[in-house]
Design a protein around this motif. Structure first.
Motif, PDB file in Angstrom:
ATOM      1  N   ARG A 256      -8.857   8.278  -1.698  1.00 44.05           N
ATOM      2  CA  ARG A 256      -8.157   9.125  -2.386  1.00 44.05           C
ATOM      3  C   ARG A 256      -7.107   8.438  -2.551  1.00 44.05           C
ATOM      4  O   ARG A 256      -6.873   7.769  -1.868  1.00 44.05           O
ATOM      5  CB  ARG A 256      -8.124  10.217  -1.645  1.00 44.05           C
ATOM      6  CG  ARG A 256      -9.452  10.739  -1.303  1.00 44.05           C
ATOM      7  CD  ARG A 256     -10.440  11.899  -1.774  1.00 44.05           C
ATOM      8  NE  ARG A 256     -11.549  12.635  -1.902  1.00 44.05           N
ATOM      9  CZ  ARG A 256     -12.494  11.907  -1.391  1.00 44.05           C
ATOM     10  NH1 ARG A 256     -12.467  10.460  -1.778  1.00 44.05           N
ATOM     11  NH2 ARG A 256     -13.618  13.266  -0.970  1.00 44.05           N
ATOM     12  N   THR A 257      -6.698   9.004  -3.708  1.00 45.13           N
ATOM     13  CA  THR A 257      -5.341   8.800  -3.812  1.00 45.13           C
ATOM     14  C   THR A 257      -4.350   9.696  -2.923  1.00 45.13           C
ATOM     15  O   THR A 257      -4.101  10.301  -2.891  1.00 45.13           O
ATOM     16  CB  THR A 257      -4.437   9.147  -5.105  1.00 45.13           C
ATOM     17  OG1 THR A 257      -5.490   8.257  -5.888  1.00 45.13           O
ATOM     18  CG2 THR A 257      -3.286   9.221  -5.715  1.00 45.13           C
ATOM     19  N   VAL A 258      -3.052   8.862  -2.053  1.00 46.00           N
ATOM     20  CA  VAL A 258      -3.083   9.104  -1.502  1.00 46.00           C
ATOM     21  C   VAL A 258      -1.243   9.331  -1.408  1.00 46.00           C
ATOM     22  O   VAL A 258      -0.415   7.664  -1.527  1.00 46.00           O
ATOM     23  CB  VAL A 258      -3.341   8.696   0.615  1.00 46.00           C
ATOM     24  CG1 VAL A 258      -1.625   8.832   1.143  1.00 46.00           C
ATOM     25  CG2 VAL A 258      -4.044   8.122   1.291  1.00 46.00           C
ATOM     26  N   ARG A 259      -0.367  10.310  -1.249  1.00 47.94           N
ATOM     27  CA  ARG A 259       1.083  10.402  -1.559  1.00 47.94           C
ATOM     28  C   ARG A 259       2.343  10.745  -0.530  1.00 47.94           C
ATOM     29  O   ARG A 259       3.045  10.608  -0.650  1.00 47.94           O
ATOM     30  CB  ARG A 259       1.059  11.331  -2.548  1.00 47.94           C
ATOM     31  CG  ARG A 259       0.563  10.542  -3.982  1.00 47.94           C
ATOM     32  CD  ARG A 259       0.553  11.974  -5.256  1.00 47.94           C
ATOM     33  NE  ARG A 259      -0.321  11.240  -5.886  1.00 47.94           N
ATOM     34  CZ  ARG A 259       0.141  10.730  -6.843  1.00 47.94           C
ATOM     35  NH1 ARG A 259       1.247   9.993  -7.017  1.00 47.94           N
ATOM     36  NH2 ARG A 259      -0.204  10.166  -8.400  1.00 47.94           N
ATOM     37  N   SER A 260       1.477  11.012   0.711  1.00 49.52           N
ATOM     38  CA  SER A 260       2.216  11.602   1.724  1.00 49.52           C
ATOM     39  C   SER A 260       1.907   9.806   3.255  1.00 49.52           C
ATOM     40  O   SER A 260       0.652  10.038   3.806  1.00 49.52           O
ATOM     41  CB  SER A 260       2.137  12.392   1.666  1.00 49.52           C
ATOM     42  OG  SER A 260       2.575  13.124   3.647  1.00 49.52           O
ATOM     43  N   PHE A 261       3.296   9.005   3.886  1.00 53.91           N
ATOM     44  CA  PHE A 261       2.635   8.369   4.611  1.00 53.91           C
ATOM     45  C   PHE A 261       3.595   8.898   6.044  1.00 53.91           C
ATOM     46  O   PHE A 261       4.686   9.161   6.190  1.00 53.91           O
ATOM     47  CB  PHE A 261       2.701   7.026   3.801  1.00 53.91           C
ATOM     48  CG  PHE A 261       1.743   6.956   3.185  1.00 53.91           C
ATOM     49  CD1 PHE A 261       0.833   6.331   2.710  1.00 53.91           C
ATOM     50  CD2 PHE A 261       2.806   6.455   1.212  1.00 53.91           C
ATOM     51  CE1 PHE A 261       0.590   6.405   1.484  1.00 53.91           C
ATOM     52  CE2 PHE A 261       2.359   6.413  -0.117  1.00 53.91           C
ATOM     53  CZ  PHE A 261       1.551   5.925   0.818  1.00 53.91           C
ATOM     54  N   THR A 262       2.714   8.040   7.395  1.00 54.80           N
ATOM     55  CA  THR A 262       3.080   8.677   7.958  1.00 54.80           C
ATOM     56  C   THR A 262       4.383   7.284   8.530  1.00 54.80           C
ATOM     57  O   THR A 262       3.813   6.679   7.910  1.00 54.80           O
ATOM     58  CB  THR A 262       2.411   8.446  10.048  1.00 54.80           C
ATOM     59  OG1 THR A 262       1.827   6.891   9.302  1.00 54.80           O
ATOM     60  CG2 THR A 262       1.579   9.402   9.224  1.00 54.80           C
TER      61      THR A 262
END
Length: 443
Positions: A256-262
């Motif tokens: 998936r395209t992930v735009r929020s990271f830890t």
């Protein structure tokens, strides 16, 4: 929890004769009590799942065993020809979902007990009522194991037994700390029982005596000790959750395209392994047109992103955009700024053929661009396989000169976007189903 010492003078294990043919509705505890009146406190009774299934009426008509397997399957783990390793409704991973066509009338199959831990508790309580003994009970089934040839019995249900013996925090005989040792005691008991029950001897019950560390008859608050379900490794801890082809497919379809990271740091080794996958993509003329600039330091990332932002703002102002509009656009483009790791894939057309013909030269470049896309796709899929999220954004393609200058890249390196990399802050949404026929034309 840690139990009694695992050493001692030895133990006995024996099969129980005289159980006879089990039919739906039979009370297994009464059958066992009648056949083995010598049971004593602290014994462990091992019961083959087949007779539990028969007693519980888990015999179903099935002209096609595969249809029964389908009905018991939650997830296909691996498939090789007609053999399927699956996760079944009980959470167990085994061949054919544990559906058994042996020792049952033709045209029928045996399904595993619906709740093997509950079945074990029922037998344990029945033996206590019938004989006044406090014993542990393990429901067993035969299973193959990853990395090992041959079959052995494992515990699929348990009551009154310490299914896992956690030795972490202790020391070995040389004083070395035990940091990872958790013993599958219930599986060890199941395998011991299989040595005397056999597969074809018609002896579905065995007894183990002399292993007090294996028992867990009481808890301080009276609650049940976790049953054999505790032996099933959770998905997040399972490094071998899928077969080879299934793992590849899962990595591709699950990306998936992930735009929020830890804020958790990214392992540079994982990114380099993804680069190694990227450079296996097909490319024209046996070339290697991929280059990856890895921005591992926060300083390097900020210098690049600040320069790109300034260039973008200047472009937007030249286009006549309002300051409010510019601010909104910049905020929307901040996915790279919030990522703990950036990679800038670059295209190098070294080795391209030059024809001196505009159409053919354009097609030649397109071949290299397609190869670049294939390499980045490999990169993204490999990152997903490393349990890293990513987003490929086009920002660097709009200010290639700025990127080359800040990163001190050769003039022939063409930045082809940037990949934000990190650990996803939230679980990505399910991908909507896309019918294959919508993308296919057959002639």
């Amino acid at each position: 929890m840690s139990g009694a010492p695992r050493t001692g003078p030895g133990f006995r294990v024996w099969a129980v004769p005289g159980i006879g043919e089990v039919v739906p509705g039979d009370d297994l505890a009464k059958l066992i009590a009648a056949a083995e009146p010598g049971l004593a406190d602290g014994d462990v009774v091992l019961v083959t799942s087949k007779v539990v299934s028969k007693a519980e009426g888990r015999i179903v008509a099935a002209d096609d065993r595969e249809a029964a397997v389908d009905g018991e399957t939650v997830r296909v783990v691996a498939r090789r020809g007609t053999l399927r390793i699956v996760e079944n409704r009980q959470g167990l991973v085994m061949a054919a979902a544990g559906v058994d066509a042996s020792n049952t009338p033709a045209g029928t199959v045996l399904l595993l007990p619906v709740d093997p831990d509950s079945s074990a508790r029922t037998i344990r309580d029945g033996l206590r009522d019938a004989l006044g003994v406090r014993v542990g009970v393990v429901v067993t089934d035969t299973s193959g194991r990853p990395w090992r040839s041959g079959l052995t019995d494992i515990a699929i249900g348990a009551a009154g037994v310490r299914v896992l013996d956690d030795l972490r925090g202790g020391t070995d005989t040389h004083g070395n700390p035990l940091n990872v040792t958790v013993v599958a005691t219930a599986d060890e008991l199941a395998a011991a029982g299989d040595l005397v029950k056999g597969k074809t001897a018609g002896l579905p019950v065995a007894v183990v005596r002399g292993l007090p560390h294996a028992l867990h008859l009481d808890t301080p608050d009276g609650t049940e000790e976790p049953g054999a379900r505790a032996l099933v490794r959770a998905a997040r801890d399972d490094m071998f959750r899928l077969g080879t082809s299934e793992a590849v497919r899962e990595a591709v379809t699950g990306r998936r395209t992930v735009r929020s990271f830890t804020e958790q740091p990214v392992d540079p080794g994982a990114v380099r392994r993804a680069v190694a996958a990227a450079v296996t993509a097909p490319a024209p003329h046996h070339t290697t047109p991929w280059r990856f600039v890895l921005l591992e330091s926060a300083d390097a990332r900020l210098r690049l992103l600040d320069a790109m932002r300034d260039a973008w703002i200047a472009d937007l102002r030249r286009d006549g955009k309002s300051e409010e509009s510019i601010a909104k656009r910049v905020r929307r483009g901040d996915v790279l700024r919030h990522a703990p790791y950036l990679a800038v894939p670059c295209l190098v057309t070294e080795g391209a053929h030059h024809y001196g013909h505009a159409r053919r030269d354009a097609a030649e470049r397109e071949m290299f661009v397609v190869a670049m896309g294939a390499g980045v796709q490999n990169f993204l899929v490999a990152l997903a396989g490393e349990r890293l999220g990513s987003a490929w954004v086009s920002s660097t393609m709009f200010c290639r000169d700025v990127v080359r200058e800040v990163l001190e890249l050769p003039a022939e390196w063409d930045p082809m976007g940037a990949v934000a990399i990190g650990h996803p802050a939230v679980e990505p949404a399910e991908r909507p189903a896309r019918p294959v026929d919508a993308f296919v034309r057959v002639r």
